[in-house]
Design a protein around this motif. Structure first.
Motif, PDB file in Angstrom:
ATOM      1  N   SER A   1      39.919 -36.730  41.824  1.00  0.00           N
ATOM      2  CA  SER A   1      40.030 -35.654  40.826  1.00  0.00           C
ATOM      3  C   SER A   1      41.365 -34.931  40.872  1.00  0.00           C
ATOM      4  O   SER A   1      41.783 -34.340  39.888  1.00  0.00           O
TER       5      SER A   1
ATOM      6  N   LYS B   1      33.449 -40.092  27.678  1.00  0.00           N
ATOM      7  CA  LYS B   1      32.929 -39.429  28.876  1.00  0.00           C
ATOM      8  C   LYS B   1      33.488 -38.018  28.999  1.00  0.00           C
ATOM      9  O   LYS B   1      34.550 -37.707  28.473  1.00  0.00           O
ATOM     10  N   ARG B   2      32.762 -37.210  29.732  1.00  0.00           N
ATOM     11  CA  ARG B   2      33.214 -35.852  30.029  1.00  0.00           C
ATOM     12  C   ARG B   2      34.335 -35.924  31.064  1.00  0.00           C
ATOM     13  O   ARG B   2      34.353 -36.815  31.913  1.00  0.00           O
TER      14      ARG B   2
ATOM     15  N   GLU C   1      27.287 -33.135  37.746  1.00  0.00           N
ATOM     16  CA  GLU C   1      27.204 -33.066  36.290  1.00  0.00           C
ATOM     17  C   GLU C   1      28.218 -33.998  35.618  1.00  0.00           C
ATOM     18  O   GLU C   1      28.219 -34.144  34.391  1.00  0.00           O
ATOM     19  N   TYR C   2      29.085 -34.606  36.425  1.00  0.00           N
ATOM     20  CA  TYR C   2      30.157 -35.438  35.885  1.00  0.00           C
ATOM     21  C   TYR C   2      30.029 -36.863  36.402  1.00  0.00           C
ATOM     22  O   TYR C   2      29.124 -37.203  37.139  1.00  0.00           O
ATOM     23  N   ASP C   3      30.977 -37.686  36.014  1.00  0.00           N
ATOM     24  CA  ASP C   3      30.949 -39.117  36.309  1.00  0.00           C
ATOM     25  C   ASP C   3      30.726 -39.407  37.795  1.00  0.00           C
ATOM     26  O   ASP C   3      31.358 -38.793  38.660  1.00  0.00           O
TER      27      ASP C   3
ATOM     28  N   ASP D   1      28.808 -28.961  41.027  1.00  0.00           N
ATOM     29  CA  ASP D   1      29.187 -29.332  39.666  1.00  0.00           C
ATOM     30  C   ASP D   1      29.608 -30.795  39.559  1.00  0.00           C
ATOM     31  O   ASP D   1      29.560 -31.380  38.480  1.00  0.00           O
TER      32      ASP D   1
ATOM     33  N   TYR E   1      36.166 -34.098  34.204  1.00  0.00           N
ATOM     34  CA  TYR E   1      35.937 -33.096  35.238  1.00  0.00           C
ATOM     35  C   TYR E   1      37.019 -32.023  35.112  1.00  0.00           C
ATOM     36  O   TYR E   1      38.220 -32.338  35.105  1.00  0.00           O
TER      37      TYR E   1
END
Length: 188
Positions: A111, A169-170, A76-78, A73, A172
């Motif tokens: 994260s 931005k998305r 799918e993120y930065d 996953d 996480y």
């Protein structure tokens, strides 16, 4: 591998500006470890390696994630998240670091994660507040770190989340879970 050899290997992977950041994270990690009862040797080692893959081509980072059972996953993120997991993998496979506590501190310095260990918190916070960092709110994070790792980390994650929102931005999901877990620790 000896500390001096690790330092040389890391230094050649990054521009001078990032190396100065790494030196700041090393110094700050050791200081925080001493202040909060952590292991300064482990803090130093995790800090040395925390950004090892930061300047590798993103395709190489993605390949490491895809081919080695790392969290898919992430892709799918930065891309800014990728180097931490790739770096922990390289620390183990290339440099023979097998201490899971050190590997996790490298892996989650960007994260965070729920139930962060003391070493996770130290390296993550040192990355936010090392002396070379200059962004809105960093002085507050440094002041807060004098009293509480958890409160300082919440301030750091708040800053990151605000930045990501402002940039459209998305976020996480693990970062949100980390922040919530830290708030729960503070309130209990």
């Amino acid at each position: 591998m000896k500390r001096e050899e690790l330092i040389a290997a890391v230094k050649e992977q990054m521009p001078e500006r990032r190396w100065l950041h790494t030196l700041g994270v090393m110094e700050t990690s050791v200081m925080l470890a001493k202040r909060y009862g952590g292991d300064p040797v482990k803090a130093d080692l995790a800090a040395i390696l925390h950004d090892y893959c930061k300047y590798w081509p993103v395709q190489e980072q993605a390949k490491i994630i895809r081919e080695n059972g790392l969290p898919q996953d992430l892709l799918e993120y930065d891309k800014e998240l990728w180097h931490s997991h790739a770096g922990a993998f390289i620390a183990q496979s290339q440099f023979g670091i097998h201490d899971e506590e050190i590997l996790d501190a490298i892996r989650y310095h960007t994260s965070g994660r729920e139930r962060m260990t003391l070493l996770d918190k130290i390296v993550c916070l040192a990355d936010y507040m090392e002396p070379g960092r200059d962004f809105p709110g960093v002085a507050f994070i440094r002041e807060t770190a004098e009293q509480s790792l958890e409160k300082a980390l919440v301030a750091g994650f708040d800053s990151t989340i605000r930045f990501l929102i402002e940039k459209g931005k998305r976020i996480y999901p693990l970062t949100i879970l980390t922040r919530n877990d830290l708030i729960e620790q503070i309130n209990n």
